[in-house]
Write a protein that holds these residues in place. Structure first.
Motif, PDB file in Angstrom:
ATOM      1  N   VAL A 103       0.876  -1.156   0.000  1.00  0.00           N
ATOM      2  CA  VAL A 103       0.000   0.000   0.000  1.00  0.00           C
ATOM      3  C   VAL A 103       0.915   1.208   0.000  1.00  0.00           C
ATOM      4  O   VAL A 103       1.710   1.389   0.925  1.00  0.00           O
ATOM      5  CB  VAL A 103      -0.915   0.042   1.249  1.00  0.00           C
ATOM      6  CG1 VAL A 103      -1.711   1.335   1.286  1.00  0.00           C
ATOM      7  CG2 VAL A 103      -1.839  -1.165   1.286  1.00  0.00           C
ATOM      8  N   ARG A 104       0.838   1.975  -1.051  1.00  0.00           N
ATOM      9  CA  ARG A 104       1.610   3.203  -1.172  1.00  0.00           C
ATOM     10  C   ARG A 104       0.649   4.333  -1.504  1.00  0.00           C
ATOM     11  O   ARG A 104      -0.491   4.090  -1.908  1.00  0.00           O
ATOM     12  CB  ARG A 104       2.694   3.092  -2.255  1.00  0.00           C
ATOM     13  CG  ARG A 104       3.716   1.995  -1.995  1.00  0.00           C
ATOM     14  CD  ARG A 104       4.522   2.267  -0.731  1.00  0.00           C
ATOM     15  NE  ARG A 104       5.573   1.312  -0.502  1.00  0.00           N
ATOM     16  CZ  ARG A 104       5.480   0.248   0.282  1.00  0.00           C
ATOM     17  NH1 ARG A 104       4.342  -0.023   0.900  1.00  0.00           N
ATOM     18  NH2 ARG A 104       6.507  -0.548   0.452  1.00  0.00           N
ATOM     19  N   GLU A 105       1.110   5.559  -1.369  1.00  0.00           N
ATOM     20  CA  GLU A 105       0.239   6.709  -1.580  1.00  0.00           C
ATOM     21  C   GLU A 105      -0.433   6.677  -2.956  1.00  0.00           C
ATOM     22  O   GLU A 105      -1.614   6.946  -3.080  1.00  0.00           O
ATOM     23  CB  GLU A 105       1.039   8.007  -1.440  1.00  0.00           C
ATOM     24  CG  GLU A 105       0.178   9.245  -1.564  1.00  0.00           C
ATOM     25  CD  GLU A 105       0.966  10.514  -1.369  1.00  0.00           C
ATOM     26  OE1 GLU A 105       0.499  11.550  -1.861  1.00  0.00           O
ATOM     27  OE2 GLU A 105       2.034  10.488  -0.740  1.00  0.00           O
ATOM     28  N   GLY A 106       0.301   6.296  -3.973  1.00  0.00           N
ATOM     29  CA  GLY A 106      -0.245   6.336  -5.326  1.00  0.00           C
ATOM     30  C   GLY A 106      -0.877   5.050  -5.823  1.00  0.00           C
ATOM     31  O   GLY A 106      -1.649   5.070  -6.783  1.00  0.00           O
ATOM     32  N   ASN A 133      -4.374   3.854  -5.814  1.00  0.00           N
ATOM     33  CA  ASN A 133      -4.825   3.747  -4.427  1.00  0.00           C
ATOM     34  C   ASN A 133      -6.102   4.573  -4.259  1.00  0.00           C
ATOM     35  O   ASN A 133      -6.071   5.792  -4.417  1.00  0.00           O
ATOM     36  CB  ASN A 133      -3.740   4.244  -3.472  1.00  0.00           C
ATOM     37  CG  ASN A 133      -4.099   4.062  -2.018  1.00  0.00           C
ATOM     38  OD1 ASN A 133      -5.260   3.916  -1.662  1.00  0.00           O
ATOM     39  ND2 ASN A 133      -3.097   4.099  -1.167  1.00  0.00           N
ATOM     40  N   PRO A 134      -7.217   3.899  -3.929  1.00  0.00           N
ATOM     41  CA  PRO A 134      -8.485   4.620  -3.770  1.00  0.00           C
ATOM     42  C   PRO A 134      -8.615   5.304  -2.415  1.00  0.00           C
ATOM     43  O   PRO A 134      -9.584   6.001  -2.145  1.00  0.00           O
ATOM     44  CB  PRO A 134      -9.521   3.507  -3.902  1.00  0.00           C
ATOM     45  CG  PRO A 134      -8.824   2.311  -3.316  1.00  0.00           C
ATOM     46  CD  PRO A 134      -7.380   2.464  -3.723  1.00  0.00           C
ATOM     47  N   GLY A 135      -7.636   5.079  -1.518  1.00  0.00           N
ATOM     48  CA  GLY A 135      -7.741   5.558  -0.141  1.00  0.00           C
ATOM     49  C   GLY A 135      -8.362   4.485   0.720  1.00  0.00           C
ATOM     50  O   GLY A 135      -9.068   3.600   0.245  1.00  0.00           O
ATOM     51  N   VAL A 136      -8.088   4.554   1.981  1.00  0.00           N
ATOM     52  CA  VAL A 136      -8.571   3.540   2.915  1.00  0.00           C
ATOM     53  C   VAL A 136      -9.989   3.885   3.375  1.00  0.00           C
ATOM     54  O   VAL A 136     -10.335   5.053   3.546  1.00  0.00           O
ATOM     55  CB  VAL A 136      -7.617   3.398   4.118  1.00  0.00           C
ATOM     56  CG1 VAL A 136      -7.593   4.645   4.967  1.00  0.00           C
ATOM     57  CG2 VAL A 136      -7.960   2.178   4.958  1.00  0.00           C
ATOM     58  N   TRP A 139      -8.909  -1.229   1.392  1.00  0.00           N
ATOM     59  CA  TRP A 139      -8.609  -0.534   0.143  1.00  0.00           C
ATOM     60  C   TRP A 139      -9.287  -1.341  -0.957  1.00  0.00           C
ATOM     61  O   TRP A 139      -9.023  -2.530  -1.110  1.00  0.00           O
ATOM     62  CB  TRP A 139      -7.106  -0.498  -0.120  1.00  0.00           C
ATOM     63  CG  TRP A 139      -6.339   0.372   0.818  1.00  0.00           C
ATOM     64  CD1 TRP A 139      -5.903   1.640   0.590  1.00  0.00           C
ATOM     65  CD2 TRP A 139      -5.874   0.035   2.130  1.00  0.00           C
ATOM     66  NE1 TRP A 139      -5.220   2.116   1.677  1.00  0.00           N
ATOM     67  CE2 TRP A 139      -5.188   1.150   2.645  1.00  0.00           C
ATOM     68  CE3 TRP A 139      -5.984  -1.100   2.939  1.00  0.00           C
ATOM     69  CZ2 TRP A 139      -4.602   1.170   3.908  1.00  0.00           C
ATOM     70  CZ3 TRP A 139      -5.421  -1.083   4.200  1.00  0.00           C
ATOM     71  CH2 TRP A 139      -4.733   0.042   4.663  1.00  0.00           C
ATOM     72  N   ASP A 140     -10.167  -0.737  -1.718  1.00  0.00           N
ATOM     73  CA  ASP A 140     -10.957  -1.435  -2.738  1.00  0.00           C
ATOM     74  C   ASP A 140     -10.795  -0.695  -4.057  1.00  0.00           C
ATOM     75  O   ASP A 140     -11.407   0.347  -4.282  1.00  0.00           O
ATOM     76  CB  ASP A 140     -12.430  -1.475  -2.309  1.00  0.00           C
ATOM     77  CG  ASP A 140     -13.287  -2.376  -3.186  1.00  0.00           C
ATOM     78  OD1 ASP A 140     -12.842  -2.752  -4.290  1.00  0.00           O
ATOM     79  OD2 ASP A 140     -14.409  -2.691  -2.770  1.00  0.00           O
ATOM     80  N   VAL A 148      -8.692  -5.885  -3.707  1.00  0.00           N
ATOM     81  CA  VAL A 148      -9.143  -5.444  -2.387  1.00  0.00           C
ATOM     82  C   VAL A 148      -8.159  -5.938  -1.337  1.00  0.00           C
ATOM     83  O   VAL A 148      -7.817  -7.127  -1.314  1.00  0.00           O
ATOM     84  CB  VAL A 148     -10.560  -5.996  -2.059  1.00  0.00           C
ATOM     85  CG1 VAL A 148     -11.014  -5.537  -0.681  1.00  0.00           C
ATOM     86  CG2 VAL A 148     -11.557  -5.604  -3.130  1.00  0.00           C
ATOM     87  N   PHE A 149      -7.688  -5.021  -0.494  1.00  0.00           N
ATOM     88  CA  PHE A 149      -6.871  -5.356   0.668  1.00  0.00           C
ATOM     89  C   PHE A 149      -7.705  -5.061   1.907  1.00  0.00           C
ATOM     90  O   PHE A 149      -8.310  -4.003   2.016  1.00  0.00           O
ATOM     91  CB  PHE A 149      -5.612  -4.483   0.757  1.00  0.00           C
ATOM     92  CG  PHE A 149      -4.556  -4.745  -0.281  1.00  0.00           C
ATOM     93  CD1 PHE A 149      -4.633  -5.784  -1.181  1.00  0.00           C
ATOM     94  CD2 PHE A 149      -3.449  -3.915  -0.350  1.00  0.00           C
ATOM     95  CE1 PHE A 149      -3.650  -6.006  -2.129  1.00  0.00           C
ATOM     96  CE2 PHE A 149      -2.454  -4.125  -1.280  1.00  0.00           C
ATOM     97  CZ  PHE A 149      -2.544  -5.171  -2.171  1.00  0.00           C
ATOM     98  N   ARG A 150      -7.732  -6.008   2.848  1.00  0.00           N
ATOM     99  CA  ARG A 150      -8.426  -5.807   4.129  1.00  0.00           C
ATOM    100  C   ARG A 150      -7.444  -6.176   5.242  1.00  0.00           C
ATOM    101  O   ARG A 150      -7.012  -7.321   5.333  1.00  0.00           O
ATOM    102  CB  ARG A 150      -9.674  -6.667   4.215  1.00  0.00           C
ATOM    103  CG  ARG A 150     -10.424  -6.530   5.550  1.00  0.00           C
ATOM    104  CD  ARG A 150     -11.686  -7.384   5.593  1.00  0.00           C
ATOM    105  NE  ARG A 150     -12.707  -6.905   4.707  1.00  0.00           N
ATOM    106  CZ  ARG A 150     -13.626  -5.986   5.025  1.00  0.00           C
ATOM    107  NH1 ARG A 150     -13.626  -5.454   6.227  1.00  0.00           N
ATOM    108  NH2 ARG A 150     -14.525  -5.619   4.154  1.00  0.00           N
ATOM    109  N   LEU A 151      -7.102  -5.185   6.083  1.00  0.00           N
ATOM    110  CA  LEU A 151      -6.177  -5.408   7.189  1.00  0.00           C
ATOM    111  C   LEU A 151      -6.922  -5.358   8.509  1.00  0.00           C
ATOM    112  O   LEU A 151      -7.745  -4.472   8.731  1.00  0.00           O
ATOM    113  CB  LEU A 151      -5.078  -4.346   7.191  1.00  0.00           C
ATOM    114  CG  LEU A 151      -4.252  -4.207   5.907  1.00  0.00           C
ATOM    115  CD1 LEU A 151      -3.127  -3.204   6.117  1.00  0.00           C
ATOM    116  CD2 LEU A 151      -3.718  -5.540   5.444  1.00  0.00           C
TER     117      LEU A 151
END
Length: 154
Positions: free
Chosen positions: A61-64, A80-83, A92-93, A108-111
């Protein structure tokens, strides 16, 4: 006439209470300020690194961008759509529709904040990770990039 105006002004000002709109009738004082220690939600700002085994994969996960790199299947990187905060989880989806002749992707990342071990090393991560790419799911661990660097881990 002038003295009447002064008297009226004094009477009006005397009716004002402590607050900007005056105190409510029967109130001892103006309302108290909000407490300074109001709890905030979880913090998912900054960079995160994700890892998983069987099959081996890595995410960032990076800013861009958010990126998933699979040993078998290559890398997918989307803006990156933002969290989005979902309870205590960070999500992040990202979706990129396919263009003519190119395949689209949804990543999709889910932490989830909880201790996590990747099962292959002695590293302990601060978050469990779930990743979905185009309907395929992966499970692993994640931590802030800066936390891994402090531990001397790449």
């Amino acid at each position: 006439m002038r003295s009447t105006a002064v008297v009226v002004a004094c009477v009006l000002l005397a009716g004002c209470g402590d607050g900007p709109l005056g105190a409510a009738e029967g109130a001892a004082s103006a309302p108290a300020d909000a407490p300074a220690d109001v709890a905030t939600g979880p913090d998912y700002a900054g960079d995160f690194d994700l890892v998983g085994t069987e099959p081996f994969w890595a995410g960032k996960v990076r800013e861009g961008a958010i990126t998933l790199d699979r040993m078998e299947g290559g890398a997918v990187s989307l803006s990156n759509p933002g969290v989005r905060i979902d309870g205590e989880q960070g999500v992040w989806d990202a979706e990129q529709p396919g263009e003519a002749g190119a395949e689209g992707h949804r990543l999709v990342f889910r932490l989830t904040p909880q201790p996590c071990s990747d099962g292959m090393s002695d590293r302990v991560f601060s978050h469990a990770a779930e990743v979905w790419l185009d309907g395929t799911s992966f499970k692993g661990c994640a931590a802030r990039t800066e936390d891994l660097a402090r531990q001397g881990r790449p």
